[in-house]
Design an enzyme around this catalytic site. Sequence first.
Site, PDB file in Angstrom:
ATOM      1  N   GLU A  77       0.816  -1.205   0.000  1.00  0.00           N
ATOM      2  CA  GLU A  77       0.000   0.000   0.000  1.00  0.00           C
ATOM      3  C   GLU A  77       0.857   1.265   0.000  1.00  0.00           C
ATOM      4  O   GLU A  77       0.577   2.201  -0.728  1.00  0.00           O
ATOM      5  CB  GLU A  77      -0.892  -0.026   1.260  1.00  0.00           C
ATOM      6  CG  GLU A  77      -1.709   1.203   1.488  1.00  0.00           C
ATOM      7  CD  GLU A  77      -3.125   1.042   0.978  1.00  0.00           C
ATOM      8  OE1 GLU A  77      -3.698  -0.025   1.226  1.00  0.00           O
ATOM      9  OE2 GLU A  77      -3.631   1.975   0.351  1.00  0.00           O
ATOM     10  N   ASP A  78       1.890   1.282   0.805  1.00  0.00           N
ATOM     11  CA  ASP A  78       2.590   2.539   1.077  1.00  0.00           C
ATOM     12  C   ASP A  78       3.965   2.675   0.433  1.00  0.00           C
ATOM     13  O   ASP A  78       4.623   3.694   0.590  1.00  0.00           O
ATOM     14  CB  ASP A  78       2.772   2.726   2.599  1.00  0.00           C
ATOM     15  CG  ASP A  78       1.430   2.817   3.304  1.00  0.00           C
ATOM     16  OD1 ASP A  78       0.445   3.151   2.634  1.00  0.00           O
ATOM     17  OD2 ASP A  78       1.376   2.549   4.517  1.00  0.00           O
TER      18      ASP A  78
END
Length: 480
Positions: free
Chosen positions: A78-79
């Site tokens: 996600e990051d």
Amino acid sequence: MNNSITLQDLLNKLREYNPEEVEIVKRAYEYADTLHKGQMRQSGEPYISHPLKVAYILAEMHADRDTICAGLLHDTLEDTNITKEDISHDFNQNIANLVDGVTKLSKMNFSSKKDQNYANTRKIITGITEDVRIIIIKLADRLHNMRTLQFKSEFKQKENALETMEIFVPLAYYIGAYRIKSELEDLSLQYLKPDMYKKIEERKLRLEESSNDCLKEMLYKIKTLLNDKNIPNEIKIRTKNIYGIYKRLNEGHKLSDIHDLLALKIMVDEVENCYRTLYLIHNEYHPINDKFKDYICNPKTNLYQSLHTTVFGPDDRLVQTQIRTFDMDKVASFGLTAYWDEQKGKARDVMQDDLKQKFQFFKSLTEINSMFGDNQQFVNQVKTELFADKVYVYTTKGDIIELPKGATPIDFAYKIHTDIGNTMVGVFVNDEFVPIDYALRNKDRVRIVTDELSYGPREDWIDKAQTSLAKRKIKEFNKK
Ligand code: MN
């Protein structure tokens, strides 16, 4: 509050039960640490403190190697810039699948009204049943986020707390992870109703202080009784969580009437000794007859087992005792995740098998999935059938049947057997004749009247039924 966990803490925890996997876990930490470099949490800590704590929560449950690594890597897709394929290449396919599953689950939006979201939500919901470890990692993630919610805006706090109550508390319940469930409930209530939370917390504290002597006296007396009979035992004092008390007060009960507010948890070595213990307690303290529950012979649908009995303790205080074996207590605290400790390397397979065969949650989910082609209807049905409150009713034989709140005798009949649903002509609840769309209530005793010569279920029963199982059976019958 300084509860920061270091890599050494995690590795030490791991050494307690799985020393041979220390290297790969260390590597996963360093990998995640490099990827999250420069990112900060709103608390001001470096981002890695979050996945590290998540991995630690999992290690406390004695999670297997792949789960711990996935816990450390759970926010990297996600990051950061890496892909699922990278994780698969640098670690293994299993870890990559777990991280991917957790990432998708995080994107799930239960309340969104957009069409594409329904399709997505459906994919995620059906996906989590392929590997229950995804749910467990996500629960650990949510638990840590809830524990550190004070750093978020008030809007975010309320939103997260609500979502936790709607989705993650039921999920924790379904896999039997009561410890996580009750902590999530209390953390949510703290943000949703802060004043109420404080008020109950204070009253609970006062009650604990004033009843401490009474509980200790009982504890020692029971311990002596058990020791005299050579029954190996451990006894703990436990009070209901704040959310549990809140729920009761909300239903109109007074604090003094909550019969399981104070409890002694009594653990013994084997099942027969549970019943011996029960006798010793009833012989010493007067039980309240209708507060006795045998979840050993009638386990809950999430496999919780225990004997519950509420007795008049010293000073006329009502005290609940929960009697179970040490093994049952493990399942009661950790649910499915208890297998990590018991089954070691085989745990994953045993978990999946159990999920499919024994846990009601999975069966219902499969049923709903096969029943609804339309994504929106699927999501709505999951919400009303799985993520809503439950009622528990009795069959004439005394078996306990769990149904979603609002369920009718039609749902009950089909849950017992297709033929019973198909030949039902009437129903008695607690010996009274009731209409077929009567909303069942806790502890109702349900007797279905059947007739071989009945015309079968009427088409309009579909709307009167709540569960997908009943709806499908009625449709199937009417097609013939
Ligand atoms: Mn996270």
